[in-house]
Design a protein around this motif. Structure first.
Motif, PDB file in Angstrom:
ATOM      1  N   PHE A  42       0.851  -1.183   0.000  1.00  0.00           N
ATOM      2  CA  PHE A  42       0.000   0.000   0.000  1.00  0.00           C
ATOM      3  C   PHE A  42       0.890   1.238   0.000  1.00  0.00           C
ATOM      4  CE2 PHE A  42      -2.876  -3.203   1.546  1.00  0.00           C
ATOM      5  CZ  PHE A  42      -4.135  -2.799   1.100  1.00  0.00           C
ATOM      6  N   LEU A  43       0.704   2.090  -1.011  1.00  0.00           N
ATOM      7  CA  LEU A  43       1.436   3.355  -1.049  1.00  0.00           C
ATOM      8  C   LEU A  43       0.751   4.371  -0.140  1.00  0.00           C
ATOM      9  CD1 LEU A  43       3.647   5.156  -2.441  1.00  0.00           C
ATOM     10  CD2 LEU A  43       1.787   5.909  -3.949  1.00  0.00           C
ATOM     11  N   LEU A  44       1.548   5.082   0.653  1.00  0.00           N
ATOM     12  CA  LEU A  44       1.052   6.180   1.479  1.00  0.00           C
ATOM     13  C   LEU A  44       1.621   7.489   0.934  1.00  0.00           C
ATOM     14  CD1 LEU A  44       1.674   4.689   5.058  1.00  0.00           C
ATOM     15  CD2 LEU A  44      -0.321   4.368   3.568  1.00  0.00           C
ATOM     16  N   CYS A  45       0.813   8.543   0.935  1.00  0.00           N
ATOM     17  CA  CYS A  45       1.312   9.851   0.504  1.00  0.00           C
ATOM     18  C   CYS A  45       0.521  10.955   1.201  1.00  0.00           C
ATOM     19  CB  CYS A  45       1.242  10.006  -1.012  1.00  0.00           C
ATOM     20  SG  CYS A  45      -0.413   9.983  -1.672  1.00  0.00           S
ATOM     21  N   ASP A  46       1.114  12.136   1.268  1.00  0.00           N
ATOM     22  CA  ASP A  46       0.470  13.258   1.939  1.00  0.00           C
ATOM     23  C   ASP A  46      -0.905  13.552   1.349  1.00  0.00           C
ATOM     24  OD1 ASP A  46       2.539  13.677   3.692  1.00  0.00           O
ATOM     25  OD2 ASP A  46       3.597  15.050   2.349  1.00  0.00           O
ATOM     26  N   ASN A  47      -1.822  13.972   2.229  1.00  0.00           N
ATOM     27  CA  ASN A  47      -3.169  14.389   1.830  1.00  0.00           C
ATOM     28  C   ASN A  47      -4.000  13.252   1.264  1.00  0.00           C
ATOM     29  OD1 ASN A  47      -4.637  16.767   2.159  1.00  0.00           O
ATOM     30  ND2 ASN A  47      -4.736  17.096  -0.051  1.00  0.00           N
ATOM     31  N   MET A  48      -3.626  12.024   1.615  1.00  0.00           N
ATOM     32  CA  MET A  48      -4.382  10.867   1.139  1.00  0.00           C
ATOM     33  C   MET A  48      -5.659  10.695   1.958  1.00  0.00           C
ATOM     34  SD  MET A  48      -2.144   7.745   2.779  1.00  0.00           S
ATOM     35  CE  MET A  48      -3.469   6.542   2.715  1.00  0.00           C
ATOM     36  N   PHE A  96      -4.609  12.924  10.991  1.00  0.00           N
ATOM     37  CA  PHE A  96      -3.783  11.980  11.736  1.00  0.00           C
ATOM     38  C   PHE A  96      -2.759  11.346  10.806  1.00  0.00           C
ATOM     39  CE2 PHE A  96      -5.089   7.776  10.431  1.00  0.00           C
ATOM     40  CZ  PHE A  96      -6.427   7.869  10.090  1.00  0.00           C
ATOM     41  N   SER A  97      -1.712  10.798  11.385  1.00  0.00           N
ATOM     42  CA  SER A  97      -0.564  10.333  10.602  1.00  0.00           C
ATOM     43  C   SER A  97      -0.495   8.816  10.543  1.00  0.00           C
ATOM     44  CB  SER A  97       0.738  10.882  11.194  1.00  0.00           C
ATOM     45  OG  SER A  97       0.754  12.291  11.140  1.00  0.00           O
ATOM     46  N   LEU A  98       0.051   8.326   9.428  1.00  0.00           N
ATOM     47  CA  LEU A  98       0.344   6.917   9.241  1.00  0.00           C
ATOM     48  C   LEU A  98       1.847   6.766   9.025  1.00  0.00           C
ATOM     49  CD1 LEU A  98      -2.524   5.986   6.737  1.00  0.00           C
ATOM     50  CD2 LEU A  98      -2.461   5.474   9.192  1.00  0.00           C
ATOM     51  N   CYS A  99       2.441   5.739   9.633  1.00  0.00           N
ATOM     52  CA  CYS A  99       3.887   5.528   9.512  1.00  0.00           C
ATOM     53  C   CYS A  99       4.158   4.381   8.536  1.00  0.00           C
ATOM     54  CB  CYS A  99       4.492   5.201  10.866  1.00  0.00           C
ATOM     55  SG  CYS A  99       4.423   6.569  12.026  1.00  0.00           S
ATOM     56  N   PRO A 100       4.837   4.644   7.426  1.00  0.00           N
ATOM     57  CA  PRO A 100       5.117   3.584   6.444  1.00  0.00           C
ATOM     58  C   PRO A 100       6.105   2.550   6.987  1.00  0.00           C
ATOM     59  CG  PRO A 100       6.244   5.611   5.829  1.00  0.00           C
ATOM     60  CD  PRO A 100       5.369   5.952   6.999  1.00  0.00           C
ATOM     61  N   ASP A 101       5.942   1.309   6.568  1.00  0.00           N
ATOM     62  CA  ASP A 101       6.870   0.242   6.960  1.00  0.00           C
ATOM     63  C   ASP A 101       8.221   0.385   6.262  1.00  0.00           C
ATOM     64  OD1 ASP A 101       4.886  -1.099   8.519  1.00  0.00           O
ATOM     65  OD2 ASP A 101       4.038  -1.921   6.673  1.00  0.00           O
ATOM     66  N   THR A 102       8.197   0.841   5.010  1.00  0.00           N
ATOM     67  CA  THR A 102       9.424   0.922   4.218  1.00  0.00           C
ATOM     68  C   THR A 102       9.413   2.205   3.395  1.00  0.00           C
ATOM     69  OG1 THR A 102       8.591  -0.093   2.166  1.00  0.00           O
ATOM     70  CG2 THR A 102       9.292  -1.593   3.914  1.00  0.00           C
ATOM     71  N   ASP A 103      10.564   2.541   2.819  1.00  0.00           N
ATOM     72  CA  ASP A 103      10.571   3.538   1.747  1.00  0.00           C
ATOM     73  C   ASP A 103      10.519   2.795   0.417  1.00  0.00           C
ATOM     74  OD1 ASP A 103      13.178   2.661   1.071  1.00  0.00           O
ATOM     75  OD2 ASP A 103      14.124   4.214   2.292  1.00  0.00           O
ATOM     76  N   LEU A 104      10.482   3.528  -0.685  1.00  0.00           N
ATOM     77  CA  LEU A 104      10.290   2.893  -1.990  1.00  0.00           C
ATOM     78  C   LEU A 104      11.405   1.912  -2.328  1.00  0.00           C
ATOM     79  CD1 LEU A 104       9.006   5.857  -4.206  1.00  0.00           C
ATOM     80  CD2 LEU A 104       7.671   4.128  -2.987  1.00  0.00           C
TER      81      LEU A 104
END
Length: 365
Positions: A42-48, A96-104
């Motif tokens: 799942f990709l996370l990005c600002d303003n999602m 609220f914020s989500l913390c990604p597991d990895t970077d790309l």
């Protein structure tokens, strides 16, 4: 050279060859002691829009749990992860914020990628991250299925992956999407579109329907029905009735053959032994061939070849992979065989095809 020295070298070489063959056999054995691990990202990005990620994530976890309860250790393992440009917390549209597991870079290859919806005007976010677009192009070249929802479909369009393909997006952005991406075949009347491995859904509800479809592909009809009942109390319209399929094939009533077709579509880039496919669906090779041809008017091999060639056509048009690399991406190690098959089915070589479609792509008219 003494004969015993030669003989020692000969035996050593044979033992080495045997060990290599054993390693290769172990890699492709159908009944492995450890399950294959597939990956959903799942990709996370600002303003999602947070629900465009959290809802399918929870549905997939529910499917995994139900499948394990039903099938125990026999269930294939799926790793579900989140990723982003970097590992900094991502602020969603509601704050609220989500913390990604990895970077790309750490994410690695994925079998399925989910792209989130963006709140309000998507263009600033989409334009801000060209490295994300390149990541999507490489993922598509590597055979990943990519699902985008609402304005998140702009990621695919901006990357050029939807050029000359059907797509949909959120109804509020139809006109802007059409202006920004005139080469995309916008299907305003459909909630879900599919073009090869690319899926677009117009809303979070449509994306939930699409996720049920993915669950059916991953775990079967019973688990998909369980997930649908637990996440949607109302009667939903079927995925097929609200969707546009590019190049859809003749419908038929043989459910086992439908599942075999889906499996081949999902695994076209792997080495496929059709006798193993028949065994996977509890059929003899003879019965599998007969039922497949009765249902589709093609043999299983012909069907697999056409699936692969359609993917190859798209890679030749949209990527800079050379012909040998394209062949490898779709499961052919022998580039000569791939070229001969391409000529047989399309009456032109891969290089000639690329020259023709590239000329059309970059014409000034």
């Amino acid at each position: 050279m003494p004969w015993f020295v030669f003989w020692q070298g000969y035996i050593g070489h044979k033992l080495w060859c045997f060990s290599q063959c054993f390693d290769i056999f172990s890699q492709y054995s159908v009944k492995m002691t450890q399950p294959l691990v597939h990956k959903i990202t799942f990709l996370l990005c600002d303003n999602m829009l947070a629900t465009s990620t959290t809802l399918p994530f929870e549905m997939l976890r529910a499917a995994e749990s139900a499948a394990r309860a039903k099938g125990g250790s026999q269930v294939e393992a799926w790793k579900i992860q989140t990723t982003a440009i970097n590992k900094q917390p991502i602020k969603t549209s509601i704050g609220f914020s989500l913390c990604p597991d990895t970077d790309l870079e750490e994410a690695g290859n994925s079998d399925i990628i989910y792209l989130p919806a963006l709140w309000r005007n998507p263009r600033p976010i989409v334009k801000k991250h060209p490295e994300l677009l390149e990541w999507l192009r490489k993922a598509y070249e590597n055979g990943a299925m990519i699902s985008a929802v609402g304005t998140g479909c702009c990621f695919l369009a901006e990357a050029g992956l939807l050029n000359d393909k059907p797509a949909t997006t959120h109804w509020h952005y139809f006109d802007q999407f059409q202006r920004d991406y005139p080469r995309v075949k916008l299907k305003r009347q459909y909630f879900i579109t599919q073009a090869g491995n690319l899926y677009c859904s117009a809303s979070v509800n449509a994306m939930a329907d699409l996720t049920v479809h993915f669950v059916k592909r991953l775990y079967g009809e019973a688990i998909a029905s369980f997930v649908e009942r637990n996440f949607s109390h109302e009667i939903r319209r079927s995925y097929e009735n609200t969707s546009y399929f590019e190049g859809s094939t003749k419908q038929h009533p043989d459910e086992d053959i439908v599942q075999a077709q889906i499996w081949m579509q999902d695994n076209y880039n792997r080495q496929i032994n059709l006798s193993e496919v028949a065994s996977r669906f509890d059929m003899s090779v003879r019965s599998f061939n007969r039922r497949f041809k009765n249902a589709t008017a093609q043999t299983p091999l012909q069907y697999l070849q056409r699936v692969r060639i359609e993917i190859a056509k798209d890679l030749l048009q949209t990527s800079n992979l050379n012909v040998s690399e394209v062949a490898d991406k779709i499961g052919y190690q022998d580039v000569g065989y791939f070229t001969a098959l391409f000529v047989k089915l399309l009456a032109t070589s891969p290089r000639e095809y690329r020259a023709t479609v590239r000329a059309k792509l970059f014409t000034a008219d």
